[in-house]
Enzyme design. Structure first.
Site, PDB file in Angstrom:
ATOM      1  N   ARG A 153       0.762  -1.191  -0.055  1.00  0.00           N
ATOM      2  CA  ARG A 153       0.104   0.083   0.134  1.00  0.00           C
ATOM      3  C   ARG A 153       0.835   1.123   0.099  1.00  0.00           C
ATOM      4  O   ARG A 153       0.574   2.255  -0.855  1.00  0.00           O
ATOM      5  CB  ARG A 153      -0.959   0.062   1.224  1.00  0.00           C
ATOM      6  CG  ARG A 153      -2.514  -0.537   1.171  1.00  0.00           C
ATOM      7  CD  ARG A 153      -2.365  -2.179   0.398  1.00  0.00           C
ATOM      8  NE  ARG A 153      -3.347  -2.825   0.289  1.00  0.00           N
ATOM      9  CZ  ARG A 153      -4.089  -3.543   1.333  1.00  0.00           C
ATOM     10  NH1 ARG A 153      -3.277  -3.682   2.392  1.00  0.00           N
ATOM     11  NH2 ARG A 153      -4.986  -3.972   1.012  1.00  0.00           N
ATOM     12  N   ASP A 182      -0.253  -6.208  -3.697  1.00  0.00           N
ATOM     13  CA  ASP A 182      -1.669  -5.867  -3.387  1.00  0.00           C
ATOM     14  C   ASP A 182      -2.022  -5.062  -4.493  1.00  0.00           C
ATOM     15  O   ASP A 182      -1.150  -4.625  -5.480  1.00  0.00           O
ATOM     16  CB  ASP A 182      -1.697  -5.180  -1.909  1.00  0.00           C
ATOM     17  CG  ASP A 182      -2.968  -5.531  -1.617  1.00  0.00           C
ATOM     18  OD1 ASP A 182      -4.045  -5.315  -2.008  1.00  0.00           O
ATOM     19  OD2 ASP A 182      -3.016  -6.083  -0.415  1.00  0.00           O
ATOM     20  N   HIS A 254      -6.983  -8.924  -4.722  1.00  0.00           N
ATOM     21  CA  HIS A 254      -5.975  -8.114  -4.370  1.00  0.00           C
ATOM     22  C   HIS A 254      -4.911  -7.971  -5.506  1.00  0.00           C
ATOM     23  O   HIS A 254      -3.688  -7.665  -5.202  1.00  0.00           O
ATOM     24  CB  HIS A 254      -5.096  -8.248  -2.944  1.00  0.00           C
ATOM     25  CG  HIS A 254      -5.885  -8.270  -1.919  1.00  0.00           C
ATOM     26  ND1 HIS A 254      -5.975  -7.092  -1.259  1.00  0.00           N
ATOM     27  CD2 HIS A 254      -6.883  -9.129  -1.122  1.00  0.00           C
ATOM     28  CE1 HIS A 254      -6.932  -7.253  -0.316  1.00  0.00           C
ATOM     29  NE2 HIS A 254      -7.449  -8.535   0.052  1.00  0.00           N
ATOM     30  N   GLU A 319     -10.276 -12.160   1.173  1.00  0.00           N
ATOM     31  CA  GLU A 319     -10.987 -11.006   0.535  1.00  0.00           C
ATOM     32  C   GLU A 319     -11.345 -11.065  -0.938  1.00  0.00           C
ATOM     33  O   GLU A 319     -10.953  -9.999  -1.754  1.00  0.00           O
ATOM     34  CB  GLU A 319     -10.374  -9.562   0.887  1.00  0.00           C
ATOM     35  CG  GLU A 319     -10.344  -9.594   2.307  1.00  0.00           C
ATOM     36  CD  GLU A 319      -9.731  -8.082   2.711  1.00  0.00           C
ATOM     37  OE1 GLU A 319     -10.461  -7.388   3.652  1.00  0.00           O
ATOM     38  OE2 GLU A 319      -8.724  -7.670   2.295  1.00  0.00           O
ATOM     39  N   TRP A 386      -7.123 -14.209  10.685  1.00  0.00           N
ATOM     40  CA  TRP A 386      -7.113 -12.728  11.183  1.00  0.00           C
ATOM     41  C   TRP A 386      -8.551 -12.375  11.475  1.00  0.00           C
ATOM     42  O   TRP A 386      -8.762 -11.283  12.053  1.00  0.00           O
ATOM     43  CB  TRP A 386      -6.836 -11.838   9.921  1.00  0.00           C
ATOM     44  CG  TRP A 386      -7.864 -12.068   8.724  1.00  0.00           C
ATOM     45  CD1 TRP A 386      -7.839 -12.831   7.744  1.00  0.00           C
ATOM     46  CD2 TRP A 386      -8.864 -10.836   8.164  1.00  0.00           C
ATOM     47  NE1 TRP A 386      -8.836 -12.428   6.852  1.00  0.00           N
ATOM     48  CE2 TRP A 386      -9.321 -11.469   7.089  1.00  0.00           C
ATOM     49  CE3 TRP A 386      -8.968  -9.528   8.770  1.00  0.00           C
ATOM     50  CZ2 TRP A 386     -10.385 -10.562   6.359  1.00  0.00           C
ATOM     51  CZ3 TRP A 386     -10.069  -8.805   8.316  1.00  0.00           C
ATOM     52  CH2 TRP A 386     -10.582  -9.432   6.843  1.00  0.00           C
ATOM     53  N   PHE A 412      -2.057  -3.267  13.950  1.00  0.00           N
ATOM     54  CA  PHE A 412      -1.384  -2.224  14.656  1.00  0.00           C
ATOM     55  C   PHE A 412      -1.547  -1.012  13.821  1.00  0.00           C
ATOM     56  O   PHE A 412      -1.022   0.139  14.137  1.00  0.00           O
ATOM     57  CB  PHE A 412       0.137  -2.532  15.064  1.00  0.00           C
ATOM     58  CG  PHE A 412       0.235  -3.478  16.091  1.00  0.00           C
ATOM     59  CD1 PHE A 412      -0.786  -3.951  16.877  1.00  0.00           C
ATOM     60  CD2 PHE A 412       1.704  -3.631  16.556  1.00  0.00           C
ATOM     61  CE1 PHE A 412      -0.349  -4.878  17.892  1.00  0.00           C
ATOM     62  CE2 PHE A 412       2.003  -4.454  17.642  1.00  0.00           C
ATOM     63  CZ  PHE A 412       1.031  -5.214  18.301  1.00  0.00           C
ATOM     64  N   ASP A 413      -2.196  -1.095  12.716  1.00  0.00           N
ATOM     65  CA  ASP A 413      -2.716   0.177  11.882  1.00  0.00           C
ATOM     66  C   ASP A 413      -4.052   0.587  12.638  1.00  0.00           C
ATOM     67  O   ASP A 413      -4.312   1.713  12.178  1.00  0.00           O
ATOM     68  CB  ASP A 413      -3.064  -0.245  10.449  1.00  0.00           C
ATOM     69  CG  ASP A 413      -3.786  -1.620  10.272  1.00  0.00           C
ATOM     70  OD1 ASP A 413      -3.978  -2.181  11.050  1.00  0.00           O
ATOM     71  OD2 ASP A 413      -4.458  -1.574   9.250  1.00  0.00           O
ATOM     72  N   GLU A 463      -2.084   1.392   4.772  1.00  0.00           N
ATOM     73  CA  GLU A 463      -2.913   2.289   4.210  1.00  0.00           C
ATOM     74  C   GLU A 463      -2.540   3.891   4.922  1.00  0.00           C
ATOM     75  O   GLU A 463      -2.753   5.020   4.265  1.00  0.00           O
ATOM     76  CB  GLU A 463      -4.509   2.168   4.261  1.00  0.00           C
ATOM     77  CG  GLU A 463      -4.902   0.983   3.195  1.00  0.00           C
ATOM     78  CD  GLU A 463      -4.955   0.003   3.984  1.00  0.00           C
ATOM     79  OE1 GLU A 463      -4.222  -0.345   4.909  1.00  0.00           O
ATOM     80  OE2 GLU A 463      -5.987  -0.992   3.762  1.00  0.00           O
TER      81      GLU A 463
HETATM   82  C1  ACM Z   1      -6.598  -8.934   5.643  1.00  0.00           C
HETATM   83  O1  ACM Z   1      -6.734  -8.436   6.566  1.00  0.00           O
HETATM   84  N1  ACM Z   1      -7.439  -9.122   4.629  1.00  0.00           N
HETATM   85  C2  ACM Z   1      -5.952 -10.311   6.088  1.00  0.00           C
END
Ligand code: ACM
Length: 562
Positions: A153, A182, A254, A319, A386, A412-413, A463
């Site tokens: 990102r 990504d 992605h 995703e 996750w 941690f974001d 991000e």
């Molecule tokens: C993720 O946060 N899509 C692994």
């Protein structure tokens, strides 16, 4: 947790050695101290003394002989590869290590027993290089003690990655998960498919608005990639510091950056793709046809060859919007020819083929949890759940090794506080205390399922992490808490942790880390009114968690778009 006669067991510490972070398994304080001055000698087998020297760069230890050396190192193969014992007496330090990693960790512990000045890059005159006498016996609770860096990102230059490895090593973390591809960027040179880095590694601008705000962009080109030689260098630098690099190429979703370079690999090959200039989940998806598997197998091999020894390779799987697969007659016919009933099964089958190819090269595959739910994974595939404990439990029950990576508290974001003073994160709020209280393998799980939790890892999705200064702020001191959980194997007793953490922050100061102070951001670290203005409630972690719990465990998109 003091034991009899001043002996401290089970990760509690007393006496003069009481500020180690993470705490060793057993500490027995002695009396008096010894001096290990810069330029002192170290003796022992070269591979082990090299490790000790690397862990203590400020001391510039010189190879010497055992009769006079201030630090004497011996190998004891009976100890585990990461285990060590260290005795500090008036005549110097004796280290016994199971292997190179153990010797390196003994050196790191010794560094923490010295004054905080041991974390500077050169000795400061006037420092008293004393170490308290005593004995340490140590071995980690978890074998996977990870940090994840999203360099896709926002690209991080090589120097930041090397610095992250130094900081991981100082906390006895041992897996650097590099998210190399990504929608917003491809970050590795490819000689086989050079458009990947020529086209996929940059974008003309980046979104600055948040969810619900009018779209706005910065108009600033962004990009970068590591050459294959850079990867070789990063992996060797990491290996010397007991860190294994785990590359991730996130597929089949992605994939906008790959498809901007090679649109023929798309499920809708007539479509034009671009490296995305905004965040969120994209419907761009690679086709699952054999040409894509061949392409990826070649690219994975290039990356693995550059890294050298690659015990783990992450292929994402998260995703994925599978609509294009369902809409394509060619892909549907292919699915039917394989005897697969659904696009979800095809998603699993595709990842399985990649995992089989990686296994032939000696790498174990790692995936995000969406890839696990179909039940078609190779049994040796490691799952990163996750979406939380309920998915983790399903993966361990199905017999997979698991690395605990839940959004809460390991992303941690997310900001540390829902406060206008904080710089904007992806959501609110994950505190140091939340991390310290995390149990990767909850005690109420059956023993065989707990045993399949091989570790824990924090994630730094980027991000909202555009540079190294922001990375420092997000990673530390939450990373200290994660390192404690990872090394000790469980949640951390909070009062003792906070006391040791306060002392440890002096080490981070000496290192030059721009961490988030426990009392909140420094004036220049606040969100302000510019691009990092905090929007409390834009994405609130508790809403995300509720959403995640409501999910059926399908391959559906689940990450909030922003
Ligand atoms: C993720 O946060 N899509 C692994």
């Amino acid at each position: 947790m003091g034991g009899p006669d001043g002996v401290s067991v089970g990760f509690g510490i007393i006496g003069g050695m009481n500020n180690l972070l993470p705490p060793p398994r057993l500490v027995e304080p002695g009396s008096g101290s010894t001096v290990i001055a810069p330029g002192s000698a170290v003796s022992g087998p070269a591979s082990l003394t090299d490790a000790v020297r690397l862990a203590l760069p400020v001391l510039d230890l010189r190879p010497g002989d055992a009769a006079t050396a201030a630090v004497r190192v011996e190998e004891d193969p009976g100890l585990g590869p990461e285990a060590y014992a260290m005795t500090i007496a008036g005549d110097g330090v004796r280290i016994t290590a199971g292997g190179r990693a153990g010797a390196f960790y003994a050196g790191q512990t010794l560094r923490q027993l010295l004054p905080a000045e041991a974390f500077r890059s050169a000795p400061v005159p006037g420092t008293s290089w004393t170490v308290p006498c005593g004995r340490v016996d140590d071995t980690p609770g978890f074998s996977w003690r990870g940090a994840h860096l999203d360099v896709a990102r926002n690209f991080l230059p090589k120097r930041e990655v090397l610095r992250m490895i130094d900081l991981m090593a100082a906390h006895k973390l041992n897996r650097l998960h590099l998210h190399l591809a990504d929608d917003q960027g491809w970050r590795v040179e490819s000689r086989a498919f050079p458009l990947l880095h020529e086209v996929g590694s940059h974008r003309p601008r980046t979104i600055t608005s948040h969810k619900g705000e009018p779209l706005a962009f910065d108009g600033v080109p962004h990009g970068g990639y590591y050459t294959l030689a850079d990867l070789t260098e990063i992996a060797a630098y990491a290996r010397a510091r007991a860190v294994t690099v785990v590359p991730e190429i996130d597929v089949p979703g992605h994939a906008s950056a790959i498809l901007a370079a090679y649109p023929a690999l798309a499920s809708r090959p007539q479509e034009r793709y671009e490296v995305l200039d905004r965040w969120g989940i994209s419907s761009a998806i690679l086709s699952p046809l054999p040409a894509t598997v061949d392409f990826l197998t070649t690219v994975f091999a290039e990356i693995a060859d550059a890294l050298g020894d690659v015990p783990y390779f992450h292929i994402g799987g998260d995703e994925c919007v599978l609509d294009d697969w369902a809409a394509s007659p060619e892909i549907s016919a292919y699915r039917a020819s394989l005897g697969l009933d659904s696009v979800g099964d095809l998603h699993a089958w595709f990842l399985r083929r990649l995992a089989d190819a990686l296994a032939e090269r000696g790498s174990r595959t790692v995936v995000w949890d969406e890839a696990f739910v179909s039940g078609r994974l190779r049994p040796d595939t490691i799952v990163m759940p996750w979406r939380g404990e309920h998915v983790a439990r399903r993966a361990t029950a199905a017999g997979h090794d698991v690395v605990a990576t839940p959004v809460f508290p390991m992303y941690f974001d997310y900001a540390e506080a829902a406060s206008p003073e904080e710089p904007a994160g992806l959501g609110d709020a994950i505190t140091v205390g939340d991390v310290a209280a995390f149990a990767p393998a909850p005690s109420e799980w059956p023993e065989d399922e707990r045993a399949r939790v091989i570790g824990v890892q924090f994630q730094l999705w980027s991000e909202r992490i555009p540079d190294g200064r922001t990375l420092d702020y997000r990673a530390w001191p939450r990373g200290c808490a994660a390192a404690e959980v990872a090394w000790t194997g469980g949640p951390v007793a909070s009062e003792d942790f906070v006391r040791r953490l306060e002392a440890h922050l002096a080490r981070l100061d000496a290192f030059g880390v721009e961490y988030r102070p426990l009392s909140g951001p420094r004036p220049w670290q606040r969100g302000g009114t510019g691009w990092r203005r905090h929007r409390p409630g834009v994405v609130v972690v508790h809403d995300v968690m509720r959403h995640l719990h409501e999910l059926s465990l399908s391959a559906d998109s689940t990450r909030p778009s922003i």
